[in-house]
Design an enzyme around this catalytic site. Structure first.
Site, mmCIF file in Angstrom:
data_model
loop_
_atom_site.group_PDB
_atom_site.id
_atom_site.type_symbol
_atom_site.label_atom_id
_atom_site.label_comp_id
_atom_site.label_asym_id
_atom_site.label_seq_id
_atom_site.Cartn_x
_atom_site.Cartn_y
_atom_site.Cartn_z
ATOM 1 N N CYS A 144 -5.132 2.216 -0.705
ATOM 2 C CA CYS A 144 -5.002 1.334 -1.867
ATOM 3 C C CYS A 144 -5.434 -0.086 -1.543
ATOM 4 O O CYS A 144 -6.103 -0.746 -2.348
ATOM 5 C CB CYS A 144 -3.565 1.353 -2.367
ATOM 6 S SG CYS A 144 -2.958 2.980 -2.826
ATOM 7 N N ASP A 145 -5.051 -0.575 -0.379
ATOM 8 C CA ASP A 145 -5.415 -1.936 0.004
ATOM 9 C C ASP A 145 -6.929 -2.118 0.069
ATOM 10 O O ASP A 145 -7.480 -3.051 -0.535
ATOM 11 C CB ASP A 145 -4.812 -2.286 1.363
ATOM 12 C CG ASP A 145 -3.395 -2.822 1.250
ATOM 13 O OD1 ASP A 145 -3.078 -3.450 0.234
ATOM 14 O OD2 ASP A 145 -2.610 -2.613 2.191
ATOM 15 N N PHE A 146 -7.591 -1.264 0.823
ATOM 16 C CA PHE A 146 -9.026 -1.455 1.009
ATOM 17 C C PHE A 146 -9.796 -1.229 -0.287
ATOM 18 O O PHE A 146 -10.694 -2.005 -0.631
ATOM 19 C CB PHE A 146 -9.549 -0.527 2.109
ATOM 20 C CG PHE A 146 -9.165 -0.966 3.493
ATOM 21 C CD1 PHE A 146 -9.536 -2.214 3.963
ATOM 22 C CD2 PHE A 146 -8.430 -0.138 4.326
ATOM 23 C CE1 PHE A 146 -9.183 -2.635 5.246
ATOM 24 C CE2 PHE A 146 -8.074 -0.544 5.607
ATOM 25 C CZ PHE A 146 -8.448 -1.799 6.061
ATOM 26 N N ASP A 194 0.805 -1.214 0.000
ATOM 27 C CA ASP A 194 0.000 0.000 0.000
ATOM 28 C C ASP A 194 0.842 1.271 0.000
ATOM 29 O O ASP A 194 0.619 2.175 -0.807
ATOM 30 C CB ASP A 194 -0.935 -0.020 1.223
ATOM 31 C CG ASP A 194 -1.868 1.179 1.268
ATOM 32 O OD1 ASP A 194 -3.040 1.038 0.885
ATOM 33 O OD2 ASP A 194 -1.428 2.275 1.690
#
Length: 241
Positions: free
Chosen positions: A158-160, A128
């Protein structure tokens, strides 16, 4: 009440954090999700707890022939296969999308990576914070917070976002599979998600929104204000696409 993905079987071969979020979103819609990991793989305990509710779990090391055979058996009885390993790692072990489609012709295969599926960084691993830095999110966050320097967003942006887009892509693929058959490959990446959110622009008239956090003092909130009936979109957000 039966959930929309009841009866859908998902294999979750992901860790930290986008892939587990994608599989979690499927579990929350009723899918039967089996988290497959191996002893010795690095994990972050709080993130495992946060993204594993509603899932079952098991240990399988696909580098061992007998356990790889067991994983192939699981794939043959699954609808969705989610993987977040370094690019091409699964294909090198016989678990790439083409291999799995031969084993299960109507499989939905999900690939999660950092930099996308082409270009000079396409074969690299990442996470991320790296995606935020290379796409300009850090610059945008630092500017919005008046920090005078780039900053990471307060959450794993970015991850979620990539995880939720991956889950959404699976639902679209399953819908199309129900109508047309065949197998599908859903591809999502942290960098592409970061560029997508920046292309949406920034809201510019919510500075006095009641309860809004002050980025320079997160423990404080802004004073109440009269709510506005409309919000405009600022199209000047930087795009690194």
């Amino acid at each position: 009440m039966e959930k929309p993905l009841s009866g859908v079987r998902v294999l979750d071969l992901t860790r930290i954090l986008a892939g587990p979020t994608a599989a979690l979103s499927l579990a929350e819609h009723g899918a039967d999700v089996l988290l497959v990991t191996a002893p010795g793989l690095p994990q972050v305990a709080p993130l495992v707890r946060d993204t594993s509710h509603g899932k079952r779990s098991t240990y399988l090391d696909y580098k061992k022939p007998d356990e790889a055979a067991r994983l192939r058996e699981l794939v043959s009885g699954s609808d969705v296969f989610v993987e977040g390993y370094r690019p091409h790692r699964m294909a090198a072990r016989g678990f790439g999308p083409e291999d799995r489609a031969q084993l299960r012709p109507d499989l939905v295969y999900v690939t999660v990576n950092c930099f996308g599926f082409g270009g000079p960084f396409g074969d690299r691993a990442g996470w991320d914070q790296v995606a935020q830095a290379v796409t300009g999110c850090c610059d945008l966050q630092g500017t919005a917070a008046n920090a005078g320097r780039p900053q990471l967003t307060p959450v794993y942006l970015c991850d979620f976002l990539t995880g939720f887009l991956g889950g959404y892509g699976v639902m679209l693929a399953l819908t199309r599979r129900a109508r047309e058959g065949r197998s599908y490959h859903v591809q999502v990446s942290l960098a592409q998600s970061a560029m997508l959110v920046q292309r949406q622009g920034l809201l510019d008239d919510f500075a006095d929104t009641p309860g809004r956090l002050d980025p320079r003092n997160p423990s404080a909130t802004r004073r109440p204000a009269t709510p506005r009936s409309t919000a405009t979109s600022k199209a000047s957000a930087r795009s690194s696409g």
